[in-house]
Design an enzyme around this catalytic site. Structure first.
Site, PDB file in Angstrom:
ATOM      1  N   CYS A 271      43.531  32.312  48.553  1.00  0.00           N
ATOM      2  CA  CYS A 271      43.506  31.453  47.362  1.00  0.00           C
ATOM      3  C   CYS A 271      43.029  30.069  47.789  1.00  0.00           C
ATOM      4  O   CYS A 271      43.770  29.344  48.466  1.00  0.00           O
ATOM      5  CB  CYS A 271      44.902  31.368  46.737  1.00  0.00           C
TER       6      CYS A 271
ATOM      7  N   CYS B 210      38.607  28.834  40.340  1.00  0.00           N
ATOM      8  CA  CYS B 210      38.980  29.825  41.354  1.00  0.00           C
ATOM      9  C   CYS B 210      38.209  29.484  42.629  1.00  0.00           C
ATOM     10  O   CYS B 210      36.980  29.627  42.674  1.00  0.00           O
ATOM     11  CB  CYS B 210      38.648  31.239  40.879  1.00  0.00           C
TER      12      CYS B 210
HETATM   13  N1  LIG Z   1      43.550  35.884  41.797  1.00  0.00           N
HETATM   14  C1  LIG Z   1      43.112  35.929  43.196  1.00  0.00           C
HETATM   15  C2  LIG Z   1      43.983  34.995  44.061  1.00  0.00           C
HETATM   16  C3  LIG Z   1      43.831  33.535  43.695  1.00  0.00           C
HETATM   17  C4  LIG Z   1      42.432  33.042  43.825  1.00  0.00           C
HETATM   18  C5  LIG Z   1      42.132  31.685  43.200  1.00  0.00           C
HETATM   19  N2  LIG Z   1      43.165  31.060  42.435  1.00  0.00           N
HETATM   20  C6  LIG Z   1      41.545  30.743  44.237  1.00  0.00           C
HETATM   21  O1  LIG Z   1      41.653  29.525  44.081  1.00  0.00           O
HETATM   22  O2  LIG Z   1      40.923  31.274  45.189  1.00  0.00           O
HETATM   23  C7  LIG Z   1      43.235  37.368  43.726  1.00  0.00           C
HETATM   24  O3  LIG Z   1      44.115  38.103  43.285  1.00  0.00           O
HETATM   25  O4  LIG Z   1      42.437  37.714  44.612  1.00  0.00           O
END
Ligand SMILES: N[C@H](CCC[C@H](N)C(=O)O)C(=O)O
Length: 283
Positions: free
Chosen positions: A67, A215
């Site tokens: 993340c 993200c």
């Molecule tokens: N939902 C993503 C994790 C968080 C990614 C995102 N919030 C970031 O800033 O990279 C997953 O399950 O792979």
């Protein structure tokens, strides 16, 4: 904390043997005032004397391997607490390095991308993951098709759209693609509009969290996918609904992500009731 609009709760689990459970995450997300996209749980080092271990939990209770926005929030929180500028962390995706810049921006080395079909992972073999056979919409006039896929420790599909990336009903297509059988571990789904070799607009439907303002790992994956399909350079400013991130896929194959991280409130969980007691942070 606020990671460019990604709502992140950083939880201090150091000195504890338990973990944030999926049920606890779902319960915290259900409480007014503590809704989040991800929880970043800071644990003691798995091997004494090495880096703190970070666990990542999505708002649906699922665990994630990486993340980017959350890592920036962890760096911001711990550099402030420890009075240092640079930190190393261990995650499922490997060792990550974070640093607070003089201007307050946080840079995190997110490690190296994985590009083989079995590392994404995909349910069937694709020799070239720069463009896989996947589409959505009428068979003769697909709305989205032929994404590039990459892993930053977590799976990402980048769909390239020519113009008006905002016109797509990502809230409708996102869950269908997130749960498509081609992605045995589901996937984060992004729409990317390249506006210049060093600029793109990106929207993401996150695995386990839905539509988010930003993200970080999707931005990393989109720049890797943009560079290897010759749509972009290797250093790109990625504009997301929550703001801009800077991503560089370095010559040493590491992907470096730079952006803001802001503390919004601190709090404690009342062990008796499980309810958060929030202390607003002075603005
Ligand atoms: N939902 C993503 C994790 C968080 C990614 C995102 N919030 C970031 O800033 O990279 C997953 O399950 O792979």
């Amino acid at each position: 904390m606020n990671g460019l609009g990604n709502q992140i709760i950083v939880v201090d689990m150091r000195g504890r043997a338990d973990r944030v459970t999926p049920a606890a995450a779902i319960a915290i997300n259900a409480m007014a005032g503590t809704k989040f996209d991800q929880i970043m749980a800071i644990h003691d080092a798995r091997t004494p004397g090495t880096a703190n271990y970070i666990e990542i939990i999505n708002s649906d209770g699922s665990r994630a391997q990486a993340c980017g926005n959350g890592m920036r929030c962890v760096v911001q929180a711990l550099t402030a607490e420890l009075g240092v500028q640079r930190l190393t962390f261990e995650t499922v995706a490997g060792l990550l390095f974070g640093e607070e810049q003089a201007d307050g921006m946080i840079t995190v080395d997110m490690g190296t991308p994985k590009l083989a079909w079995y590392d994404i992972p995909l349910a069937e073999e694709f020799a070239d993951t720069r463009k896989i056979e996947l589409q959505i919409g009428p068979i003769d006039a697909p709305v989205l098709h032929s994404p590039s896929v990459a892993s930053m420790g977590n799976p990402h599909a980048t769909f390239w759209v020519g113009d008006d990336v905002w016109s797509f009903a990502l809230d409708r297509f996102g869950p269908m693609l997130e749960n498509h059988p081609i992605f045995p571990e589901r996937a984060n789904i992004s729409l990317a509009q390249v506006t210049a070799p060093d600029k793109m607009i990106l929207r993401t439907w996150e695995r386990g969290a839905g539509l988010t303002e930003a993200c970080g790992t999707a931005a990393c994956a989109a720049v890797v996918n943009g560079a290897r399909t010759r749509r972009t350079a290797r250093a790109v400013t990625v504009t997301l609904p929550g703001g801009d991130l800077h991503v560089e896929w370095r010559a040493d194959d590491h992907v470096v992500l730079t952006g803001p991280a802001e503390r919004e409130w601190t709090g404690i969980v009342d062990p008796a009731t499980g309810v958060w007691v929030r202390d607003e942070v002075a603005a």
